[in-house]
Design a protein around this motif. Structure first.
Motif, PDB file in Angstrom:
ATOM      1  N   LYS A  64       0.819  -1.218   0.000  1.00 14.73           N
ATOM      2  CA  LYS A  64       0.000   0.000   0.000  1.00 14.73           C
ATOM      3  C   LYS A  64       0.852   1.268   0.000  1.00 14.73           C
ATOM      4  N   LEU A  65       2.166   1.112   0.183  1.00 10.30           N
ATOM      5  CA  LEU A  65       3.047   2.266   0.332  1.00 10.30           C
ATOM      6  C   LEU A  65       3.848   2.512  -0.939  1.00 10.30           C
ATOM      7  N   LEU A  81       6.178   3.183  11.307  1.00  6.90           N
ATOM      8  CA  LEU A  81       6.387   4.620  11.108  1.00  6.90           C
ATOM      9  C   LEU A  81       6.063   5.021   9.675  1.00  6.90           C
ATOM     10  N   ALA A  82       6.425   4.168   8.715  1.00 12.87           N
ATOM     11  CA  ALA A  82       6.119   4.454   7.315  1.00 12.87           C
ATOM     12  C   ALA A  82       4.609   4.483   7.085  1.00 12.87           C
ATOM     13  N   HIS A  86       2.488   7.883   5.947  1.00 12.96           N
ATOM     14  CA  HIS A  86       1.729   7.925   4.697  1.00 12.96           C
ATOM     15  C   HIS A  86       0.225   8.073   4.924  1.00 12.96           C
ATOM     16  N   PHE A  87      -0.298   7.399   5.960  1.00 16.71           N
ATOM     17  CA  PHE A  87      -1.750   7.378   6.159  1.00 16.71           C
ATOM     18  C   PHE A  87      -2.210   8.143   7.401  1.00 16.71           C
ATOM     19  N   GLU A  93      -4.390   1.943  12.433  1.00 16.18           N
ATOM     20  CA  GLU A  93      -5.463   0.973  12.603  1.00 16.18           C
ATOM     21  C   GLU A  93      -5.314  -0.215  11.648  1.00 16.18           C
ATOM     22  N   GLN A  94      -4.460  -0.090  10.647  1.00 16.59           N
ATOM     23  CA  GLN A  94      -4.263  -1.174   9.693  1.00 16.59           C
ATOM     24  C   GLN A  94      -3.187  -2.157  10.141  1.00 16.59           C
ATOM     25  N   LEU A  95      -2.476  -1.832  11.232  1.00 16.18           N
ATOM     26  CA  LEU A  95      -1.403  -2.700  11.706  1.00 16.18           C
ATOM     27  C   LEU A  95      -1.990  -3.962  12.325  1.00 16.18           C
TER      28      LEU A  95
END
Length: 637
Positions: A64-65, A81-82, A86-87, A93-95
């Motif tokens: 996604k990055l 951190l990335a 970016h988001f 919350e996607q982790l």
């Protein structure tokens, strides 16, 4: 040895808002493929992150990055951190995985703190008015308080827990003023110390039964999810795995073995099997050997466990732990397995923990039927269960129907109500106050009310859904991971507790979880062709009851000495002689299981208090790394 991290920052009171990250990595981190604690920073965006544990499904995140960002993602903290850079906060919350995380944003002058939905690693915080601190341990935060005030309200709630849970479902901790970051929440902290809590994960919102699922389709999808959950935990250096011979641990071992055969992870899987000479448990080894006979890159290790009785540690120094844990008495076996894994050079220990939580039927459909006036259907269900389990219809109907349908019946008898919520030895109810608790303490801290609230929480609303939520709560954290494996640089990992696996379990209709004569129907179906048939179709497993009675009897003199001499008596919680009387009777088999559980809980509280008092007088361990971030520049020490 401590493994974890601290984050300290001065508030806007003349301290210029410096943020200091203190990292305590394992002494084996230099040889680990994936260290337990990682730190990352970005000078350009003035952000930094520290993460304890591991992220899963990293490939999906990185996809996604932008490629310009992913080339710097060399650690779990760097990936987190990335994603944040970016988001933003929504990206956190996607982790997915087993982690605690703190992110600093220098532009926004904000700290973000979060844990995964099952709170795999602890995270505490404290605001003194001039300084804000976060830590994976309570001790550094206690050092900032002028007094060390024990939170007696919290201890009262702990003593009334209906079943062992590593964490109470509250932001409070065992110390007044120190708070916990709850699993599945994000804490946002500004430079002035303002704290906002946002819950980004809600298990209750995922409870919707998919009645279109068949047993075959559920088994197929569950097998896919579990297989992926195992794979995600295999790329963490050398792997060891518990292998008890039961369906749960055997499933994990077989799936890990198959992944290794396809080239995933290291080429060798070390299995750890506890073996007994005791007649009640000696037969378990044969089931473990069935898995080994299937072949593959498995190196078996058998550990003599006959001396790993309950309360074994209470003769020695119990490892430091931040809060009391009711399951402390049963962890001697965990200690043996962790020590064996450490000697083998393991980095990750796979376990079968967590399969029972949502794969075993709650048997509480009768309670829902009774509440809806479907008495005939409830009686028919009780009859079916009684025949399958060789029990009386009325005992089944009361335990899983009438009692849960009317939660206040579960609190106790009329006598319990008359005695202000106190149970009477040797039959102490699950929600009753144990008789050795001092009446003044019970009344002051409203323990009878706590018992009623626990009954309502466990059986209120839809009893089936309430019990599922409580099962998830009791799955939060892992004492062995925190206090046994981590100090050795190892990470306990639980594929069955993967959030994707559990979310699917919450979709399973009751009919697929409760099939008479078929324990864990979905897992049995999922493991067809993978597990040896005698394991896959096992209807029962040996119990460890005699280990308990032997352990309590053997260690009774030492436990009595601990109770009589503990400084915890100064708290005015319990009457020592009544507790000792109950312990002596329990050691010869007197007392129901609820009464025994209350003994375990009280002894765990005493043991925790004693070791905490000793730990407070020890100097704090120095960090291995210190990273200081200023509002204008960053400095590394």
């Amino acid at each position: 040895m401590r493994v974890g991290f601290d984050v300290f920052t001065g508030l806007d009171t003349g301290l210029d808002g410096d943020v200091e990250f203190r990292v305590f990595p394992s002494n084996r981190d230099h040889v680990m493929r994936s260290p337990l604690v990682t730190f990352a920073r970005n000078y350009r965006s003035r952000t930094a992150a520290v993460l304890m544990g591991h992220l899963c499904y990293q490939d999906e995140l990185l996809a996604k990055l932008p490629q310009s960002i992913t080339q710097n993602c060399t650690s779990d903290a760097a990936i987190a951190l990335a994603v944040y850079s970016h988001f933003g906060r929504q990206g956190l919350e996607q982790l997915e995985g087993e982690f605690s995380l703190v992110v600093w944003d220098g532009e926004l002058q904000r700290l973000f703190a979060l844990r995964d939905p099952l709170g795999s690693w602890q995270l505490f915080w404290l605001n003194t008015g001039t300084k804000l601190a976060l830590s994976t341990s309570i001790l550094p935060l206690l050092d900032l308080l002028p007094n060390k005030p024990f939170n007696l309200d919290f201890l009262a709630q702990f003593l009334m827990l209906p079943s062992p849970a590593l964490e109470l479902p509250t932001e409070e901790t065992a110390f007044t003023g120190i708070n916990r970051v709850l699993p599945g929440t994000i804490l946002t902290i500004t430079a002035t110390g303002k704290v906002e809590t946002y819950r980004w994960w809600d298990w209750a919102a995922k409870q919707h039964h998919n009645n279109s699922l068949t047993l075959e389709s559920a088994g197929e999808h569950y097998a896919h999810l579990l297989r992926q959950a195992v794979k995600q935990r295999m790329e963490r250096g050398q792997i060891a795995a518990h292998l008890s011979g039961g369906m749960d641990s055997s499933s994990v071992v077989c799936l890990a073995r198959d992944w290794m055969l396809s080239g995933v992870g290291k080429p060798q899987l070390d299995t750890l099997t506890a073996v007994y000479k005791r007649p009640s448990l000696a037969g378990e080894r044969a089931y473990a050997e069935m898995v080994l006979e299937q072949g593959g890159p498995i190196v078996p290790h058998f550990i003599d466990a006959d001396d790993a009785l309950v309360f074994r540690w209470f003769n020695d120094d119990i490892p430091y732990h931040d809060e009391p844990y009711a399951g402390l008495s049963h962890l001697a076996m965990e200690k043996l397995l962790v020590e064996a894994a450490h000697k083998l050079g393991a980095d990750t220990i796979l376990t079968g923990m967590g399969a029972d939580e949502l794969l075993v039927g709650t048997r509480l459909s009768m309670a829902s039927q009774l509440r809806q006036g479907q008495w005939l259907a409830a009686f028919s269900e009780a009859q079916r269960m009684a025949q399958a389990n060789n029990q009386s219809i009325w005992s089944i109907l009361y335990q899983f129907g009438i009692g849960p349908a009317l939660p206040m019946l579960m609190v106790g008898t009329i006598g319990t109500w008359w005695r202000g919520g106190f149970g009477r030895w040797p039959k102490v109810g699950k929600f009753a106050i144990p008789p050795w608790i001092l009446p003044e303490f019970a009344q002051c801290f409203k323990m009878q009310t706590i018992g009623k609230q626990n009954a309502q929480r466990l059986y209120g609303g839809s009893a089936e859904l309430s019990v599922d939520l409580w099962s998830l709560q009791t799955s939060v954290g892992d004492w062995s991971r925190w206090y046994l494996a981590a100090p050795q640089g190892m990470h306990n990992s639980h594929p069955f507790l993967d959030s994707r696996v559990l979310s699917f379990c919450l979709e399973l209709p009751t009919a697929l979880r409760e099939i008479p004569g078929m324990p864990k129907p979905v897992l049995q179906t999922a493991m067809r062709g993978i597990l040896p048939e005698p394991i896959r179709t096992r209807r029962d497993k040996a119990t460890f009851n005699d280990i308990y009675w032997l352990g309590l009897s053997k260690h009774l003199p030492c436990l009595e000495f601990m109770v009589r001499n503990s400084p915890s008596q100064e708290l005015g919680i319990f009457e020592a002689q009544q507790l000792i009387h109950a312990m002596r009777q329990a050691a010869v088999g007197i007392g129901n299981m609820e009464a025994i559980y209350h003994i375990n809980t009280t002894l765990a509280l005493i043991a925790w208090f004693d070791q905490m008092m000793a730990a407070q007088h020890q100097p704090l361990e120095a960090p291995t790394e210190v990273h200081q971030l200023h509002r204008q520049v960053e400095i590394t020490c």
